[in-house]
Write an enzyme that holds these catalytic residues in place. Structure first.
Site, PDB file in Angstrom:
ATOM      1  N   ALA A  17      -6.157  -8.535  50.551  1.00 47.16           N
ATOM      2  CA  ALA A  17      -6.629  -7.729  51.087  1.00 47.16           C
ATOM      3  C   ALA A  17      -8.036  -6.450  49.568  1.00 47.16           C
ATOM      4  O   ALA A  17      -6.649  -6.535  49.061  1.00 47.16           O
ATOM      5  CB  ALA A  17      -7.456  -6.893  52.210  1.00 47.16           C
ATOM      6  N   ALA A  72       4.516   2.109  46.878  1.00 45.42           N
ATOM      7  CA  ALA A  72       4.416   2.324  48.125  1.00 45.42           C
ATOM      8  C   ALA A  72       5.262   3.775  49.146  1.00 45.42           C
ATOM      9  O   ALA A  72       4.844   4.770  50.359  1.00 45.42           O
ATOM     10  CB  ALA A  72       4.803   1.344  49.164  1.00 45.42           C
ATOM     11  N   HIS A  81       2.981  -2.826  56.425  1.00 49.55           N
ATOM     12  CA  HIS A  81       2.413  -2.270  55.103  1.00 49.55           C
ATOM     13  C   HIS A  81       3.513  -0.804  55.325  1.00 49.55           C
ATOM     14  O   HIS A  81       3.039   0.330  56.116  1.00 49.55           O
ATOM     15  CB  HIS A  81       1.493  -1.806  55.535  1.00 49.55           C
ATOM     16  CG  HIS A  81      -0.084  -2.593  55.609  1.00 49.55           C
ATOM     17  ND1 HIS A  81      -1.184  -3.138  56.377  1.00 49.55           N
ATOM     18  CD2 HIS A  81       0.121  -3.887  55.212  1.00 49.55           C
ATOM     19  CE1 HIS A  81      -1.512  -3.553  56.201  1.00 49.55           C
ATOM     20  NE2 HIS A  81      -1.066  -4.681  54.975  1.00 49.55           N
TER      21      HIS A  81
END
Length: 604
Positions: free
Chosen positions: A129, A572, A538
């Site tokens: 995505a 992240a 995530h």
């Protein structure tokens, strides 16, 4: 995430030429190597940094990566967009095969948490995505870290550096699958190839009607700072070939011949080396040898949301009491290391449908699809499946039932931060309904995922020993905050409203297949959610970015570890929170682009 229930994995014939599948260059291991910058982790962020820092031919960079090119491990599986669903739970050599600690919110069961061990990291195995986060989320970020360079207006330049956009191919997509986007927000020449897949899912065209029928407005592909609405999803795919565009494909392979870039594949970081309060290098093991790489300017950790905090802790940076428990000499007591783990959560709902979906990818249809992808880079295998998405705030009629605690927590978020997300998958996620009904052999199935993207549960990452060889202890603590329970229950009901709308009725066959009509009351739905909810993989914010007065902060707005010289974390883990939106990975690319500029401008 979930493994789609469809055909068993059959590989498309590899399009790789032999010369493109060789192992990366490995330096001579004479135990005295030094570089200007040593980057630990050749994943999403690490390879952006390696590319941008070696643009200066006078700068030397080494990347330490435990894995190698994914093509050398699993052939072209990672390249085929439609195979994106094959990675979770597959226990391939391409993955770390992490498992969480028993999760209190899930009845004390552990769950798998997939992370890639490869050049490219999770950009090799995710659903590709592409999108921005919201303008309000960026302002929230800027305010939290006392740095207005993180506002949306200031970050757009870095979003554009990640994108090499190709418009959708109207000749290969369905006539009713024309994406709406503002070309002014696209760019060319960036690191990732971005487009709309050449194959549009029929299932998604009907989901778009369903989402519109329950009140979601039309959005413009989520690259303009607005996330509220529904839209076709941009993806990281090379349009001309139908191949996944990852950080290793977009940022590494084009610059492999730079003499100032060294890639140490198959090399495992053991611990950071310090001289007083300054990081001077990293001890690594590769090809049976353990030795030290010296970083003359900076050591940069890009090992990911679990292993960056783990490496800090085994090296002596983290909560003092934990380090002392394992007899690790304390270099710097930073309580926030490993804390604040955040992840999105999701559950599926499925129907049998009378349009062709990925459930049909078997036999002759699969063989034809493989041939089309190999020949033209088009057809069903050129689609990741998750090509449509909707996001919204919880509607007022559901909000009225939220707890006071939930309302208070959600009110602290920006007005444009969506709380609920609705994804599509062109298959079912289970062969059997909750009520025991089996799927129809040869039938087509379609699913939607009900997801929470304003989660309030917080977990942590810890260590099991003083060694990086022992897996980190991963506790996302999912589905423990009341807000997450309230929101996921709402997301589930909104997906049901979508699927049961008159707009979607023409293609549905029978009653809901999964979880099925036996799940009706709030108590039954909550039982289903507790049994089925999973993290979206995530994970973010375990080396939280913040200002010096934030007791949970590990790094400042430049990614520099508080109290330690010449050490940054860029991945992240170094975000202040998990940004909302369909593509958290793009935020990682964007942060790496921004901090690469910051590093270039640093005077040592």
């Amino acid at each position: 995430m979930y493994i789609l229930h469809s055909s068993s994995l059959l590989l498309a014939t590899s399009l790789l030429h032999q010369g493109n599948s060789v192992l990366a260059t490995v330096i001579k291991r004479d135990f005295s190597q030094s570089f200007d910058y040593v980057i630990v982790g050749g994943g999403t962020a690490g390879l952006v940094l390696a590319n941008r820092l070696t643009e200066d031919s006078g700068v030397t960079v080494a990347v330490v990566e435990a894995g190698t090119f994914p093509e050398d491990v699993v052939g072209n599986v990672t390249q085929v967009p439609a195979y994106a669903n094959q990675f979770e739970g597959s226990e391939l050599d391409l993955e770390w095969n992490f498992t969480t600690t028993p999760q209190a919110g899930l009845g004390n069961i552990p769950v798998s948490y997939y992370r890639a061990k490869a050049l490219g990291g999770c950009s090799d195995i995710n659903f590709m995505a592409y999108g921005h986060t919201s303008k309000g989320a960026h302002q929230f970020w800027a305010d939290l870290v006392d740095d207005q360079s993180y506002t949306y207006e200031n970050m757009v330049q870095y979003y554009k550096k990640t994108m090499n956009f190709s418009p959708p191919d109207s000749e290969t997509r369905l006539a009713n699958a024309t994406p709406i986007y503002n070309a002014d927000y696209t760019s060319t020449g960036g690191g990732l190839d971005v487009t709309f897949p050449s194959f549009a899912q029929s299932w998604s065209t009907w989901v778009s009607k369903g989402l519109a029928s329950i009140g979601l407005p039309q959005a413009q592909s989520f690259i303009d700072g607005n996330l509220l609405g529904h839209s076709w999803q941009m993806t990281g795919i090379t349009q001309s070939t139908g191949i996944r565009s990852s950080s290793q494909a977009g940022y590494l392979r084009p610059v492999m011949d730079r003499p100032n870039l060294t890639i140490l594949n198959g090399t495992f970081a053991e611990r950071i080396i310090f001289n007083g309060d300054a990081a001077t290098g990293v001890q690594v093991t590769g090809q049976g040898n353990t030795y030290t790489l010296t970083s003359k300017k900076e050591l940069i950790l890009s090992a990911g949301v679990f292993q960056s905090p783990q490496l800090l802790m085994v090296s002596g940076i983290g909560p003092k009491a934990l380090l002392e428990q394992f007899d690790i000499p304390v270099v710097k007591d930073i309580p926030g290391v490993g804390q604040n783990l955040i992840d999105h959560i999701t559950v599926p709902l499925s129907y049998q449908v009378n349009v062709v979906t990925s459930s049909k990818l078997e036999g002759a249809y699969l063989a034809d699809s493989i041939a089309e992808w190999n020949t033209h880079g088009t057809g069903p295998l050129s689609s990741n499946g998750g090509d449509y998405i909707g996001m919204e705030k919880a509607p007022a009629e559901f909000r009225a039932n939220f707890s006071a605690e939930t309302i208070e927590q959600l009110s602290a978020l920006p007005a444009d931060w969506p709380e609920l997300q609705y994804n599509v998958l062109p298959a079912t996620v289970s062969a059997t309904s909750i009520g025991g009904q089996d799927s129809v052999l040869g039938g087509n199935y379609g699913s939607m995922l009900a997801s929470v993207i304003a989660p309030q549960s917080r977990g942590n990452v810890s260590i099991a020993s003083a060694s990086m060889s022992d897996a980190p202890l991963i506790n996302p603590n999912i589905f423990t905050a009341q807000a997450d329970i309230d929101l996921l229950l709402t997301a589930f009901k909104r997906v049901r409203q979508t699927l049961q709308s008159s707009a979607m009725a023409p293609i549905l066959i029978g009653e809901e297949f999964f979880p099925g009509p036996t799940v009706q009351t709030d108590e039954q739905i909550l039982a289903y959610l507790t049994e089925t909810v999973r993290p979206f993989s995530h994970g973010f914010a375990t080396c939280k970015m913040g200002n010096s007065s934030d007791p949970e902060a590990v790094v400042d707005s430049h990614g520099k570890v508080f109290g330690i010289k010449n050490l940054r974390v860029v991945d992240a883990s170094s975000f202040p929170f998990l940004p909302p939106g369909p593509a958290p990975q793009i935020q990682i690319y964007t942060l790496a682009e921004k901090l690469a500029d910051d590093i270039k401008q640093t005077i040592y």
